[in-house]
Design an enzyme around this catalytic site. Sequence first.
Site, PDB file in Angstrom:
ATOM      1  N   ARG A   1       1.056  -1.456   0.275  1.00  0.00           N
ATOM      2  CA  ARG A   1       0.688  -0.371  -0.181  1.00  0.00           C
ATOM      3  C   ARG A   1       0.733   1.289  -0.170  1.00  0.00           C
ATOM      4  O   ARG A   1       0.525   1.697   0.771  1.00  0.00           O
ATOM      5  CB  ARG A   1      -0.944   0.365   1.069  1.00  0.00           C
ATOM      6  CG  ARG A   1      -2.170   0.810   1.537  1.00  0.00           C
ATOM      7  CD  ARG A   1      -2.734   0.847   2.514  1.00  0.00           C
ATOM      8  NE  ARG A   1      -4.370   1.343   2.702  1.00  0.00           N
ATOM      9  CZ  ARG A   1      -4.676   2.027   3.462  1.00  0.00           C
ATOM     10  NH1 ARG A   1      -4.092   2.073   4.321  1.00  0.00           N
ATOM     11  NH2 ARG A   1      -5.857   2.555   3.648  1.00  0.00           N
TER      12      ARG A   1
ATOM     13  N   ASP B   1      -2.173   2.488  14.097  1.00  0.00           N
ATOM     14  CA  ASP B   1      -2.588   1.195  12.257  1.00  0.00           C
ATOM     15  C   ASP B   1      -0.950   0.807  12.297  1.00  0.00           C
ATOM     16  O   ASP B   1       0.006   1.246  12.632  1.00  0.00           O
ATOM     17  CB  ASP B   1      -2.859   2.261  11.566  1.00  0.00           C
ATOM     18  CG  ASP B   1      -3.721   0.964  10.954  1.00  0.00           C
ATOM     19  OD1 ASP B   1      -3.678  -0.017  11.208  1.00  0.00           O
ATOM     20  OD2 ASP B   1      -5.000   1.471  10.591  1.00  0.00           O
TER      21      ASP B   1
ATOM     22  N   ASP C   1     -10.842  -5.522   9.360  1.00  0.00           N
ATOM     23  CA  ASP C   1     -11.083  -4.724   8.219  1.00  0.00           C
ATOM     24  C   ASP C   1     -12.620  -4.856   7.733  1.00  0.00           C
ATOM     25  O   ASP C   1     -13.600  -4.474   7.186  1.00  0.00           O
ATOM     26  CB  ASP C   1     -10.351  -4.028   7.339  1.00  0.00           C
ATOM     27  CG  ASP C   1      -9.230  -2.787   8.182  1.00  0.00           C
ATOM     28  OD1 ASP C   1      -9.158  -2.411   8.500  1.00  0.00           O
ATOM     29  OD2 ASP C   1      -8.406  -3.096   7.162  1.00  0.00           O
TER      30      ASP C   1
END
Length: 755
Positions: free
Chosen positions: A445, A480, A550
């Site tokens: 990502r 996170d 998630d």
Amino acid sequence: MASVIVHEQSKQFHLTNGSVSYIIQADKQGKLLNLYYGSAVPDRDDFSYLVEYQHRSTATCRKEGDLLYSLEHLRQEYPEYGTGDYRRPAIIVTQPNGSKITDLQYSSYTVSKGKPSFEHLPSTYVNDDDEAVTLDVTLRDQMLSLIVVLHYTIFSNSPIIARSATITNQGTQGLVLNRAMSLSLDLPDCRYDMTDFIGAWARERHPQRHGLHTGIQAIESLRGASGHFANPTALFSRPGTDEIAGEAIGLAFEYSGDFDLHAEVDSFDVTRLQIGINDFNFFWQLDPGASFQTPEALIGYTSEGFNDLSHGFHDVVRNNIIRGPWKNKERPILINNWEATYFDFDEDKLVAIAQRAHDVGVELFVLDDGWFGARNNDKAGLGDWTPNADRLPNGLTRLARRINDLGMQFGLWFEPEMVNKDSDLFRAHPEWALHTPGRAMSHGRNEYVLNFADNEVVDNIYEQMYSLLSSANIAYIKWDMNRFISEGYDITRDAAHQGELFHRYILGVYSLMERLLQAFPDLLIESCASGGGRFDMGMLHYSPQIWCSDDTDAVERLNIQYGTSVFYPLASMGSHVSITPNHQTGRVTPLRTRSNVAMFGTFGYELDLGKLSDEEVDEVRRQVRLFQDYRKVIHRGDFYRLLAPYDNRKAAWMVVSSDRRRALVGDYKILLKPNSPYTRVRLCGLDPQTVYSVTCTGPSTISGKHFSGVELMRIGLVDTDASSGEMGGVNPLGTTEDFDSKLFIVEAVGEQQTE
Ligand code: GLA
């Protein structure tokens, strides 16, 4: 009450607390053996009949001078490599001449009340010294002056024992530690099923049960974090054990980095359980005078099924791992803007979302990703922890004040361990991203992992976070971590220290969390790693709650939360109601089901209430009120799994207050079966003599009726599905649909009448 009974003569140590016994002995060769682990047994002066020294075949490796002594045949507590035991050792130490042979012999012991904490690692702690007793057994390798202290803590009111080891080089030569398990335990037979909790992103911690067989059965991580793939926990149960009956052992690791958890069944049906730092890429320089502390492992035993074992782990997590003011304080119901806005927000939009949530009783607003640096998409900004000037031109101070003025607390997302190449931090310090010189860097990502093994990097992130957290009234952070380590190499250390990177990395993460908690003791940290990719007991020492996954789809969440609940209490499980069609599965589920699932967790919303109809908003208001009413029961009570969801038909679970006066039962239909069978679900944990009223939030023939605890537990609660197969209002109980669910509210109304 926990105690360690010491028999000086036979050098036997019996740890017991009335529910479990753990008995070890230093034998005639100075080796520490396990004699028994299981249900509490009365003590006796000498348990050494449990050690069988026997003549075995010519292939057996024996001790010179003692034909009956073979390490291969002994059940050991901290086995070594290369001296006749051919199973996996607990420790390997490489010496200057290249030898890996050690001979650790019993040297001494101490028994003390309570339990010391570790300095740089998470560990269980006691609230007062009567809560536990600690036995330290010192082993010594004479030739190397190598000391291994095995720590055993037995808790008074819990079936859990904590184990770890401290390894010290008291010699004059440098040693290299190649393996240092936290726990090794040899069980006398192999009639066990192993249940591990495996998965991937968006489908974490699904139980997988399989019978043990000869050889090694392992789960592990090589990612730099505990990971989505397998949780650092496992059950070892007798084949017939279920939620309410049977024997089981639970193993859990209080550590968030690379782990190795395995069972090795040898040729004689002995099962060796081990848990510790994964030694695949681990080696640690143990200089003269230096010590290495292994992380802590927790082992629990029950003879009364998995629910009972879970209660032991839940209690230890809630009472002896989670710290600080949030240990006992009610966790706020939150609204998180991620699925509501992604990167598309400004101050007014956020305040409007918060306002609508506040109107229905939500208590905390969390601003997720996108508020910092040049974070206009997920390609930029990580590493620059200052407000994004385009989206938040007035900074965070004003936004936090506006949220506070509504009567809500304000929380913020961070991803402290990562950096984007498109960031000021990376431009100034490209060398801080983990990489192997001369090799390409992989990304996930668009993220690169900062070298948290380097104190200078950790200091920089601390300074940035400290000044941000000081600049506004921030009550909560979501911490996170969206990718795992690749091309792991520590450019600040030489070749001899490269095996230390992964452990030093996680120590760096722990140290940053600890420093922030010292500076902001009231801060509530919710840990997250692409959902539940770092859900472990190590993290819970710093962050009392962890975002479970998630995947916010209610049906998927049943699977995830059911598996998670085996080792982790509801108060630790981050769970939100989100919009439908669900963003991960496209599934449409009723709002009540989304809430009925999320309520068995920390509870919150991840949507914009402005997108709901007025009726739905009213429903949300009722959900919030119900959760507030039952929050203490949910977070402090005893949780029972009643019916597993994995065949996609039905699922049920419940939570009962510790005084057994109030309970909440979640009853879930997964796929609708028209004209389905008549069903009952047996409840657990109620007081048999007490009369309870049962109120159902959905169609039910028993809503409003009274039942004794014994009826609800023995006969069961009638939860037959009202779907007759004739849609269109024919059924007087109303129609139901796929993914429907009910909550049964169970309240004590009096004592049972006796004739
Ligand atoms: C991860 C988290 C999500 C959200 C996004 C933001 O995927 O698990 O909850 O915070 O990052 O980028």
